[in-house]
Motif scaffolding. Sequence first.
Motif, short mmCIF file in Angstrom:
data_model
loop_
_atom_site.label_atom_id
_atom_site.label_comp_id
_atom_site.label_asym_id
_atom_site.label_seq_id
_atom_site.Cartn_x
_atom_site.Cartn_y
_atom_site.Cartn_z
N ASN A 84 2.64 1.76 -15.15
CA ASN A 84 3.05 2.51 -13.95
C ASN A 84 3.71 1.62 -12.90
O ASN A 84 3.59 1.88 -11.70
CB ASN A 84 1.86 3.24 -13.33
N ARG B 74 -1.92 -0.33 -13.30
CA ARG B 74 -2.99 -0.94 -14.08
C ARG B 74 -2.50 -2.23 -14.74
O ARG B 74 -1.43 -2.25 -15.33
CB ARG B 74 -3.51 0.02 -15.15
N LEU C 101 -6.77 -2.89 -11.15
CA LEU C 101 -6.00 -1.72 -10.73
C LEU C 101 -5.67 -1.84 -9.25
O LEU C 101 -6.50 -2.29 -8.45
CB LEU C 101 -6.80 -0.45 -11.00
N GLN D 250 0.83 -1.20 0.00
CA GLN D 250 0.00 0.00 0.00
C GLN D 250 0.87 1.25 0.00
O GLN D 250 0.53 2.26 -0.61
CB GLN D 250 -0.92 0.00 1.22
N ASN E 26 -3.49 0.60 -6.16
CA ASN E 26 -2.83 1.87 -5.89
C ASN E 26 -1.64 1.68 -4.96
O ASN E 26 -1.72 0.94 -3.97
CB ASN E 26 -3.80 2.86 -5.24
N THR F 288 0.38 9.09 -5.17
CA THR F 288 -0.33 7.83 -5.34
C THR F 288 -0.33 7.44 -6.81
O THR F 288 -0.78 8.21 -7.66
CB THR F 288 -1.77 7.93 -4.82
N HIS F 289 0.18 6.26 -7.10
CA HIS F 289 0.32 5.80 -8.47
C HIS F 289 -0.66 4.65 -8.74
O HIS F 289 -0.75 3.70 -7.94
CB HIS F 289 1.76 5.34 -8.74
N ASN F 290 -1.38 4.74 -9.85
CA ASN F 290 -2.32 3.69 -10.25
C ASN F 290 -1.60 2.66 -11.10
O ASN F 290 -1.20 2.94 -12.22
CB ASN F 290 -3.48 4.29 -11.05
N THR G 111 1.05 4.13 -2.84
CA THR G 111 1.34 5.50 -2.42
C THR G 111 2.80 5.61 -2.00
O THR G 111 3.28 4.83 -1.17
CB THR G 111 0.43 5.92 -1.25
#
Length: 310
Positions: free
Chosen positions: A69, A116, A130, A39, A132, A112-114, A134
């Motif tokens: 990403n 995918r 997806l 996380q 996330n 915060t990076h998504n 952080t």
Amino acid sequence: MRKEYMIFAAVIILIGAIGLLYYYPTGDDVRIAKLDAPQYLGLKEAGELTVTLRNNALTPVNVSIDVENAFIYKNGTSARYIIGPESPDGTLMLLPGNNTKKFFLGYLVTGTHNVRVKVYQNGRLIDKGLVNVTVWVPRRPELSIQLAYRKETTDDHDIYRIYGYLLDEGVSTYRYDVPVQITIIDDKTGEIVSNDTEDYHIGQGGITALSKWKGRPMAIIEMAHNKPSSETYLPVQNVAKGMSGDIYRLNVTATWNDPWYDQRFDQWYEQYGRSYDQQGYWYDMSGKRYDPPQFDKVIIVNDELVMPSK
């Protein structure tokens, strides 16, 4: 006769359709069962994404995966992983049941990076997911050292088993290394009896024992009533042996070097469009402001014990 022929033809078509589904599974047969990723990650800290794919078909299935990403450079551009016909490794074969594939995560940009994940079969998107991650703005730790000892007495010796703990009361969200020097000094002569420096990891939880061996003390001081013992006390490396009446000073020093010091004030502010001068501020992700003077390049904390204690 014509009716029987039509029934026979329908059966053949049905068998053919079942065969096609058997050998060429649909999107419902292959899906993303789970995405596991940390996380939170620290800036420049390595992480790992685990993709669990479920193949409900009875035979192996080849799929392609596109992960966006997974890695982001300082300039904000992102790297992606692609497993498919055009990649060097080719497609990914999924056996019946659950299949896992791991991908490296790393970020040189906070926020915060998504991440995918898309799964393709024969060029057709069959599932996507997806997660996330952080990445915190680096924070200055609040280090301290805690020392304690346990005394054991026999007919021939007093043995002091000394334990130490490195604490970060700020409880950082990222893991980092702190070199810790442990020195035992003969207080009467000033001679260094033992001197050792090791890197200790500290991160979430904010506490780590200063011993490479679980449950073992970081140092042992033996006071003999008549003569020193032949005990080596291995694997403990920091050991001093003396006689009753001797005094030993155990000094522990932890030194933290700020790995982001050079980019804190100019690069970070420039990147996020905030002006910086000597009266400027540093922002964490909550928007709280900190005065720049708190960001020393080096933090040194120290504590010591005198054995026997007075």
